[in-house]
Each structure stands twice: as structure tokens, then as C-alpha cells.
Design a protein around this motif. Structure first.
Motif, PDB file in Angstrom:
ATOM      1  N   ASN A   1       0.850  -1.189   0.000  1.00 45.62           N
ATOM      2  CA  ASN A   1       0.000   0.000   0.000  1.00 45.62           C
ATOM      3  C   ASN A   1       0.891   1.247   0.000  1.00 45.62           C
ATOM      4  OD1 ASN A   1      -1.717   2.151   0.587  1.00 45.62           O
ATOM      5  ND2 ASN A   1      -3.036   0.908   1.924  1.00 45.62           N
TER       6      ASN A   1
ATOM      7  N   LYS B   1       1.883  -0.320   4.353  1.00 46.19           N
ATOM      8  CA  LYS B   1       1.563  -1.653   4.854  1.00 46.19           C
ATOM      9  C   LYS B   1       1.506  -2.660   3.717  1.00 46.19           C
ATOM     10  CE  LYS B   1      -0.958   0.031   8.907  1.00 46.19           C
ATOM     11  NZ  LYS B   1      -2.245   0.051   9.654  1.00 46.19           N
ATOM     12  N   SER B   2       1.778  -3.921   4.068  1.00 45.62           N
ATOM     13  CA  SER B   2       1.801  -4.995   3.074  1.00 45.62           C
ATOM     14  C   SER B   2       0.743  -6.029   3.376  1.00 45.62           C
ATOM     15  CB  SER B   2       3.175  -5.672   3.040  1.00 45.62           C
ATOM     16  OG  SER B   2       4.178  -4.754   2.662  1.00 45.62           O
TER      17      SER B   2
ATOM     18  N   ASN C   1       0.165   4.016   2.949  1.00 46.33           N
ATOM     19  CA  ASN C   1       0.521   3.877   4.370  1.00 46.33           C
ATOM     20  C   ASN C   1       1.694   2.934   4.619  1.00 46.33           C
ATOM     21  OD1 ASN C   1      -0.528   1.267   4.086  1.00 46.33           O
ATOM     22  ND2 ASN C   1      -2.501   1.799   5.019  1.00 46.33           N
TER      23      ASN C   1
END
Length: 606
Positions: free
Chosen positions: A572, A577-578, A575
Motif C-alpha cells: 500500500n 503496509k503490506s 501507508n
């Protein structure tokens, strides 16, 4: 008695003919600035002979088969950043060694009318001429963001520069604005044309005690707000900022290294009228430099280096690129370049931008690039920047062995940043095809009116992130510096708070962290948009090993790969994040649905 007198006279003559040895200061470690300060002829900024033109100080630093010919400069009393002195007998050279062990130096100090930029041998100026010596260098002890832990950033024939100490390739993000960054109220003799002199008060609270050694002025208290701004940008994970060093008759008109023929007040009155030729032709002394001002600039750049910052030197701009020597590489331009090289080329991460929005001839660009290539002892990156509609006019005849350029500083002209990806893709591939890969950056993405607007106006920055930030990286560009449009608060000329784009720096940091923490092999990857049939996808790939597929709109990703066996992750970019992918990637033809209808990056790796 007679014999004693003869002996004393001989000793005096021997001593007076012995070249002066320098005072050597700085930490004697690899990649650190080591300064040699000589006692030379007493001089001043306005005396005759002219200390800037009529003396030439060069020092050759050698170790093994390595030789660095480093130019020196007149340093007044050697403390001009603090005393504002304009006279003295100190002459100085900076050197940043790339290896441990014993280094030797040999000094050449010549005099003669115009000798500084002449090819003539010149006459010995005595004092330190012919001095030799050695010093020992240990390994650097720096760590973290301090560039001295990473070594010099070098052009190595790839689309990315590489740090000499760590071997890591460099991706950049940072601020392209304000271009009048050096128009700061605590820098000596800086005028206030247009009431644009900056105080950076919003960053007073960002000042950190690690900047104490880089302050200036008689009480060593000046510069806190400006150094606080650099500390802030570094704390956001950014690693670059840019600045003009010569904007006489340009957009701002407050930044230049020269002495004036008149008072600041008289200059301001004339310079309040833009494109008033008097600024350069009648009010500026073309061959005399402000020693204390340039020393104070060095304090700023040195702190930037410690905080991990790439220094983007914009040596001129559109409105004044034909002021010196009518655009040619003549004595005025050579002297200006020599002073920049002597004072600042030792910094570990920088580029020389030959001109913002270039209007000189292609041949003049070639000549300027050739001057830096020949005279910069560290071979720092040399780039050029021009108007968006003139890319083909300038870049096409300069690719490959046609010039000494090693990179580009690209400007685009769409408010949604939609031209960034295609422009980078074009010139990355064109330079590779021509046989010399350019390091391509986008240092003015967007358009002049808007570009990167404030968080208050647009907290999500979707277009900037998708089309500008990731559009550059996914085309093989080395990174972006962000211009602030003139129709918005904290603009290219009025910005005094980098915090005005705080939320976007977070998005830039997310992108840098993705590439660095995952050790993406960018130097071996190429843009491969042709692998996908989806119009809104970018593809950046090392065939058979790593694929990055960026969906701009969150549509299905469809891509045909040459083989199977990849692990797959959604990343992402908003932000950081995965998400692990549970769908199958066992076939050559991959079809995956983005987690949401927003931009996502699909990361495939063997």
C-alpha cells in the motif's frame, strides 16, 4: 663575528625560501572534510592584485595511483563565517579522502593577471608554492544518515548513483522549493528584494543541538532556524534539497556570491524592477566574491551532509543564463565555477545543475559540462534542466558521448503530474540506447502554478503520489524534488515552512523505505509497461527475478511472465503496509484483483 653574520644571513635566506606548511584541520578520516589552511600573502576582497583572479592555488593529493587536483581559495582571516572578515592572509583547500592510509600533498601557488582561469603556468607566488607533506587517514567512524558513513555518491555508468563506501544505490526525494533557499536573513550581505528574505521561524523548534558546530556569526548563534528546517526535512526521511547560487535578475534576485558596487539598499531599489539589466551589468562586481557569505553557505551545506542530504546546486536560471560572458564559458563563468568547485565540491552527494530552464545553445551546454568534468576533482554529477517543451531540443543532441552530462533534471507542465512517467521513461531509455546511461531525476514535477500544493489544500496528494512520485521510480528515474506552485501558500519563492507539505513527505518516505528495505535491485531493472495490457499499470522489472506492477486505479492486474514461482505481496503506497497474497501465482499469466479501488503495488519476487 663576520662568520656568524654570514651564517645568520644564510639561515634567513634558507628559511625565507622554504615553502609554508599548512595547518591541517578536520577529522583525518575517510570521507571527512580535511582542510589545509596556508599563511599566504595578505589580501582583501577589494585589493589589487585581485585575490580571486590573480592568484591560483591548487593542491595535488596523492595515494598510490590516485591523484586529486583540488583548487583552493582566498579565505580572508580563516574565520570569515564568524567574523565577517573581508581581509587576511589565509588561503584554503578542502579535501575529502576516499581511502585510509598515508596521503601526500603538493602545493602549487601561482600569480599573474587572470591566472586563476588561465592555462598559463604563471609565476611562483612564493609562500606555500612547492610545499609538500603527508598526513595519515583513518576509517570513518560515522553511522546512520550521516553521509560520511556512506562515502561519496558516484556516477558509475548506471541510471543510479552509488555510494562508494557502502555500495548502495541512491534514490532521492526532497524539496525543490524554495529556489531562494539561501535568501536567509542571517547570511551576510543578503538583500531583501521583494520582501522575500526568509526567517524560517516555523522551524525554530526543529533546531537540534547537533547543529551547534554549524552555526555562524560572532557569537555562533546565527542560522538556527535554517538548520532547524534541514533537521526537520531529514527527520521526515527526505534526503535532498535544492537552491540557486546565482539569481541576479532572476525570479528572486537576492542570492549571489558576488560583491556589489553599491549598498544593499541601492541594489534592492534597482532589483525591485525585474529584468533590469543594471543588476548584473552595472551593480555587480563580476570578479570579486563575498568571502564571509560563501563561508556561511558552507556551514549550511556541511550540516546538510551530516543529516544525509543530497545538495542540488542550481548554478543559474533562465533569466540570467547569458549574463556571464554572453552565455559562453569565458573568464567570468570559469571564475564562478572555480569558486564553487573550490569551496563545495568536497561534499559527498551533490550535482551541478548547469541551469534551470536553460536557454543557452547546445554547444554552450556542452562546453559548461566539459568544464565541470575536467575541473571538478571528484567528478560529481553534471545535469541540465530545461522547459518541458524543449526536452527534445536540448536532450537529444546531448545523449551518449555527445556531451559530458551524466544526468538530467526534468521539468514537466501538467498540474496532475501526468507527464512525469512518460518523460522519464523516454530519456532513461534514450540515454541507455545512446551508450551512456543518464541519472534522470524529476526536479520540477507538475506545473508552475500548482505543482505540489499544501497539505491543507490537498491532504491526500493522490496525483502527486501516483503520477509524480511512483511515476518516476517506475520509469527508472532516480527520484524527485518537489516544486511548490506560485499560486499557493509557501510557494517556490515564499516558502518558509517545509512543514506545509508534511503529509506528503510521509508518502515519499514510504516509497524510499520500500525500495531500500526490500533491497530492490533498481540498477538492473527497466521499465516494462508492455508486459501488461492494463492502461493504468506501470511495470518495473528485472526479467525472471523481480517485478513491480503498480495499478494506479485499483483495477485487476493482468501480466504475462516468462516463468512461474514468484512470491507475491500487495504493498500500500499510501501507508506502507503490506498484504500477503493468497491467490495463485503459479501460472505465467497472472490475474489479480487489487485489495481496494485505489492505487496498489504488486511485488513479485523469486
Amino acid at each position: 663575528m663576520k662568520h656568524l653574520l654570514i651564517f645568520a644571513l644564510a639561515a634567513f635566506l634558507l628559511f625565507s625560501c622554504t615553502p609554508n606548511k599548512p595547518e591541517i584541520t578536520g577529522e583525518l578520516k575517510t570521507w571527512h572534510k580535511i582542510t589545509l589552511t596556508f599563511d599566504g600573502p595578505e589580501s582583501s576582497e577589494m585589493t589589487t592584485p585581485n585575490p580571486f583572479t590573480d592568484y591560483r592555488l591548487d593542491v595535488i593529493f596523492s595515494k598510490g595511483d590516485q591523484n586529486f587536483v583540488v583548487p583552493g581559495y582566498f579565505a580572508a582571516d580563516g574565520q570569515a563565517a564568524f567574523t565577517s572578515a573581508d581581509s587576511g592572509n589565509k588561503w584554503r583547500v578542502h579535501f575529502s579522502p576516499n581511502a585510509e592510509g598515508e596521503w601526500t600533498y603538493k602545493v602549487s601557488f601561482k600569480k599573474g593577471a587572470g591566472i586563476a582561469v588561465s592555462k598559463d603556468e604563471g609565476e611562483s607566488a612564493k609562500f606555500m608554492d612547492g610545499a609538500t607533506g603527508t598526513f595519515m587517514v583513518e576509517k570513518t567512524d560515522k553511522s546512520g544518515r550521516d553521509l560520511r558513513a556512506h562515502g561519496r555518491l558516484q556516477y558509475v555508468g548506471e541510471h543510479y548513483q552509488r555510494f562508494a563506501e557502502t555500495g548502495q544505490y541512491f534514490l532521492k526525494c526532497g524539496a525543490d522549493a524554495p529556489e531562494n533557499f539561501l535568501a536567509y536573513y542571517e547570511i551576510d550581505n543578503t538583500p531583501n528584494v521583494g520582501d522575500r528574505l526568509k526567517k524560517w521561524e516555523d522551524h525554530a523548534g526543529d533546531y537540534n543541538q547537533d547543529a551547534e558546530a554549524f552555526l555562524w556569526g560572532p557569537d555562533k548563534q546565527k542560522g538556527k532556524n535554517l538548520l532547524g528546517a534541514i533537521n526537520y526535512l531529514s527527520s521526515k526521511g527526505m534526503n535532498a534539497f535544492s537552491f540557486l547560487t546565482f539569481n541576479i535578475d532572476g525570479d528572486d534576485r537576492n542570492v549571489y556570491p558576488y560583491l556589489l558596487k553599491v549598498s544593499n539598499e541601492e541594489y534592492e531599489k534597482a532589483a525591485n524592477v525585474k529584468k533590469n539589466p543594471k543588476q548584473w551589468e552595472e551593480l555587480t562586481i563580476h570578479d570579486r566574491f563575498d568571502v564571509s557569505k560563501m563561508d556561511q553557505w558552507e556551514q549550511i551545506f556541511a550540516y546538510g551532509e551530516m543529516k544525509g542530504m543530497f545538495l542540488h546546486f542550481k548554478t543559474q536560471e533562465n533569466e540570467n543564463d547569458q549574463k556571464m560572458d554572453g552565455g559562453e564559458v569565458g573568464p567570468e563563468r570559469k571564475l564562478y565555477y572555480r569558486e564553487l568547485i573550490a569551496r563545495y565540491s568536497h561534499h559527498l552527494a551533490l550535482n551541478w545543475n548547469l541551469g534551470e530552464e536553460m536557454t543557452q545553445t547546445v554547444q554552450q551546454v556542452k562546453d559548461m559540462a566539459a568544464y565541470f568534468a575536467k575541473n571538478d576533482p571528484y567528478k560529481n554529477l553534471v545535469v541540465v534542466h530545461t522547459f518541458p517543451e524543449q526536452h527534445d531540443k536540448y536532450y537529444a543532441p546531448l545523449v551518449g558521448e555527445n556531451s559530458e552530462l551524466t544526468g538530467l533534471s526534468i521539468q514537466t507542465n501538467q498540474p496532475d503530474f501526468s507527464r512525469v512517467h512518460s518523460a522519464v521513461n523516454k530519456w532513461v531509455k534514450a540515454s541507455a540506447k545512446a551508450g551512456k546511461k543518464w541519472v534522470v531525476a524529476v526536479d520540477e514535477p507538475g506545473d508552475a502554478q500548482h505543482a505540489l500544493i499544501t497539505d491543507e489544500e490537498n491532504p491526500e496528494h493522490n496525483d502527486a503520489r501516483i503520477n509524480g512520485l511512483w511515476g518516476t521510480f517506475m520509469a527508472g528515474g532516480c527520484g524527485t524534488e518537489w516544486y511548490f506552485g506560485y499560486k499557493h501558500p509557501h510557494s517556490d519563492l515564499t516558502c518558509e515552512s517545509w512543514r506545509s507539505r508534511d503529509l506528503f513527505w510521509d508518502q515519499c518516505n514510504i516509497a524510499l523505505d520500500f525500495f531500500n528495505e526490500n533491497e530492490i535491485p533498481v540498477e538492473t531493472m527497466v521499465n516494462a509497461n508492455e508486459l501488461t495490457s492494463t492502461e493504468n499499470d506501470y511495470v518495473f522489472a528485472k526479467t525472471g527475478q523481480v517485478y513491480l506492477i503498480y495499478s494506479k486505479t485499483g483495477e485487476n492486474i493482468e501480466i504475462n511472465l516468462p516463468d512461474v514461482g514468484y512470491t507475491a505481496t500487495w504493498f500500500n503506497p499510501r501507508n506502507g503496509k503490506s498484504l500477503q497474497i493468497t491467490e495463485s501465482t503459479a501460472n505465467e499469466e497472472i490475474k489479480l484483483q487489487c485489495p481496494t479501488e485505489q492505487d496498489w503495488l504488486l511485488y513479485l519476487q523469486k
